[in-house]
Design a protein around this motif. Structure first.
Motif, short mmCIF file in Angstrom:
data_model
loop_
_atom_site.label_atom_id
_atom_site.label_comp_id
_atom_site.label_asym_id
_atom_site.label_seq_id
_atom_site.Cartn_x
_atom_site.Cartn_y
_atom_site.Cartn_z
N TYR A 41 0.81 -1.14 0.12
CA TYR A 41 -0.11 0.00 0.01
C TYR A 41 0.70 1.29 -0.04
O TYR A 41 0.35 2.34 -0.35
N LEU A 42 2.10 1.42 0.25
CA LEU A 42 3.07 2.33 0.64
C LEU A 42 3.99 2.42 -0.60
O LEU A 42 4.91 3.32 -0.54
N LYS A 43 3.99 1.44 -1.31
CA LYS A 43 5.15 1.64 -2.37
C LYS A 43 5.10 2.75 -3.41
O LYS A 43 6.19 2.87 -3.85
N THR A 44 4.23 3.42 -3.50
CA THR A 44 4.05 4.65 -4.52
C THR A 44 4.58 5.72 -3.79
O THR A 44 4.90 6.86 -4.44
N SER A 45 5.12 5.61 -2.40
CA SER A 45 5.53 7.02 -1.71
C SER A 45 7.07 6.83 -1.50
O SER A 45 7.40 5.40 -1.41
N PHE A 46 7.95 7.86 -1.31
CA PHE A 46 9.21 7.76 -0.99
C PHE A 46 9.31 7.60 0.35
O PHE A 46 8.86 8.22 1.19
N TRP A 47 10.23 6.53 0.82
CA TRP A 47 10.31 6.12 2.46
C TRP A 47 11.98 5.88 2.63
O TRP A 47 12.23 5.86 3.72
N ALA A 48 12.68 6.37 1.70
CA ALA A 48 14.36 6.59 1.82
C ALA A 48 14.69 5.07 2.30
O ALA A 48 15.55 5.04 3.06
N GLY A 49 13.89 4.14 1.93
CA GLY A 49 14.31 2.56 2.20
C GLY A 49 14.07 2.34 3.85
O GLY A 49 14.81 1.30 4.27
N MET A 50 13.24 3.11 4.33
CA MET A 50 13.16 2.67 6.05
C MET A 50 11.56 2.09 6.00
O MET A 50 10.79 2.76 5.36
N LEU A 51 11.45 1.17 6.96
CA LEU A 51 10.16 0.77 7.05
C LEU A 51 10.00 0.32 8.54
O LEU A 51 8.77 0.38 9.03
N THR A 52 10.82 0.87 9.46
CA THR A 52 10.80 0.77 10.82
C THR A 52 11.52 2.05 11.36
O THR A 52 11.94 2.81 10.90
N THR A 53 11.32 2.15 12.82
CA THR A 53 11.89 3.29 13.63
C THR A 53 13.24 2.85 13.97
O THR A 53 13.69 3.28 15.27
N GLN A 54 13.80 1.84 13.36
CA GLN A 54 15.08 1.09 14.01
C GLN A 54 16.23 2.39 13.71
O GLN A 54 17.06 2.49 14.52
N ARG A 55 15.97 3.63 13.36
CA ARG A 55 16.90 4.48 13.03
C ARG A 55 16.95 5.20 14.29
O ARG A 55 18.07 5.77 14.61
#
Length: 491
Positions: free
Chosen positions: A432-446
């Motif tokens: 559902y989220l692949k059309t948006s840019f997420w800078a390669g992040m899926l989690t709050t691990q950063r």
């Protein structure tokens, strides 16, 4: 009906007598519902076992006096109370109020699939009193319902939340003992002995623990708040781009802090498209959650975009923090933000960043699977199916069909947690989220790795001023590592 003045005088006299004997009010049986056999006659005060029974026509000088009266009655009978609703007149003054049994209302929602569903005290009990304000400014009880649809227990009254409070004396003892390093359970045991037993206590150990946690969050060492402000002012004088804000409570005590140096603000211009935000109890003297805003730079490294220390994790606090950060970043909102499923964060993001895409941390969701389905006989199949749906489906229809098949196969139609996840699937499922840019992040691990980085620079005795100073040292170390990576890519 008795006149307001004469009736009020009679009630005050009887209530004074009950107040003087309040400690001795007891009823033998825990399960005895003493309201069953009471007959209410308008204008007549009924007393049984030292408890004044509410009656139509009773008058009070204000809502507080009426609420205190109903609480004392409820304490003697053995049920919790709450203020259900109130109405105001055109002048803004309250004109009508209803006080109910705390078990009023009905829980909304489907039956959980868990073997250990969350308990609820809501039983749709109809016991209540309603009152209105007359033209003379007197509050008069209009309706009375005494019958409960559940058992009452006077001996348990002290445990209901509406009756629990910490006296000034207990608060002072707790604070002094906490400063002396005495464990809270020992302080509470001392209070129990001093009171003459658990039955005489007006609070629970949990209440004491919550109070001490609040005090620790707001308590500052001598000159600590002034030292932080002085330090921040010095930093601002050295670098005009340094930004800070301090949030104070009604007693001018420090609640929340936010700061960002010029490097953070410049980095946001380049790498602020997607931000992760998470709060963890990074070790410091006051146990204040550390709240960093983190992005990803051109080397794939985590980069700090501002941070705060907060005394609470409710919606108001996050609204203040997000608004302050938004102002610091020249009113430019991120395109996307990643957090856990915290409701307070979600509310604040909707208020401050209404046009920002909000994504839930996938790791936080998947790590709950053992907790939610550890009891289920087909837990391995459920775990495997959810992981395949999350990571291997590329189209929305494919995911939804697979999800429906999983629900049918494992009979999970009544599982509220899964229903909530499906309703919010657009916040966490990758397809559902692949059309948006997420800078390669899926989690709050950063964010969590940033917390771990700073954790090496502070310890349990670190004051707030020391924390901020150590933050500067830690950040310089991180900047140096980024500079070295720049050098490697340059050469």
């Amino acid at each position: 009906m008795l006149g307001a003045q004469g009736y009020g005088t009679g009630i005050v006299g009887i209530m004074d007598k009950v107040q003087n004997e309040h400690v001795d009010v007891t009823i033998e049986s825990d399960n005895e519902n003493i309201t069953d056999s009471i007959n209410i006659v308008e204008g007549v005060t009924s007393v049984r076992d030292g408890v004044i029974v509410p009656a139509v026509g009773m008058e009070f000088k204000d809502v507080t006096e009426m609420f205190d009266f109903y609480k004392k009655y409820a304490y003697g009978v053995g049920f919790p109370v709450k203020k259900r609703n109130s109405k105001k007149g055109d002048d803004g003054a309250m004109r009508y109020v209803t006080l109910t049994c705390g078990r009023e209302g009905r829980r909304i929602g489907k039956t959980s699939g868990s073997l250990r569903p969350q308990p609820t005290i809501q039983m749709d009990c109809k016991a209540r009193i309603s009152a209105s304000l007359d033209i003379y400014g007197v509050w008069r009880i209009n309706t009375v319902h005494l019958k409960h649809n559940h058992k009452t227990s006077p001996s348990k009254s002290r445990l209901y939340r509406c009756n629990r409070e910490l006296s000034v004396h207990v608060k002072r003892k707790l604070e002094v003992n906490d400063l002396a390093g005495i464990p809270l359970h020992k302080s509470y045991n001392f209070a129990v002995v001093e009171a003459g037993g658990y039955e005489q206590m007006s609070c629970m150990e949990k209440d004491c623990r919550n109070y001490i946690e609040q005090v620790r969050q707001l308590r500052l060492g001598e000159g600590d708040a002034a030292a932080i402000q002085s330090y921040f002012s010095k930093m601002q004088a050295q670098c005009s781009g340094f930004y800070f804000s301090m949030d104070l409570d009604d007693e001018s005590r420090l609640k929340n802090i936010f700061w960002a140096d010029n490097r953070c603000r410049q980095a946001y211009k380049e790498f602020g498209d997607v931000v992760t935000f998470d709060t963890t109890y990074l070790t410091n003297k006051y146990d204040m959650p550390f709240a960093p805003f983190v992005g990803v730079n051109h080397h794939g490294q985590s980069t700090l975009l501002g941070c705060g220390l907060v005394s609470n994790e409710d919606t108001d606090t996050f609204v203040w923090l997000f608004s302050t950060w938004f102002q610091c970043m020249h009113g430019i909102a991120p395109q996307g933000i990643i957090t856990d499923q915290d409701r307070a964060m979600q509310n604040a993001i909707q208020l401050v960043f209404p046009n920002t895409k909000h994504r839930w941390c996938l790791w936080h969701i998947l790590k709950k699977l053992p907790q939610k389905f550890g009891y289920h006989e087909d837990k391995s199949g459920i775990f495997g199916t959810i992981h395949r749906l999350v990571y291997d489906t590329h189209f929305v229809q494919e995911f939804e069909e697979g999800w429906a098949a999983m629900i049918d196969t494992y009979h999970l139609h009544n599982n509220d947690w899964l229903s909530g996840l499906f309703e919010n699937r657009g916040r966490w499922v990758p397809c559902y989220l692949k059309t948006s840019f997420w800078a390669g992040m899926l989690t709050t691990q950063r964010s969590e790795s940033m917390n771990a980085f700073f954790d090496g620079y502070v310890h349990s005795k670190t004051t707030l001023k020391q924390f901020v100073e150590q933050y500067e040292r830690a950040l310089r170390n991180k900047v140096e590592k980024e500079f070295q990576v720049d050098f490697k890519s340059f050469s």
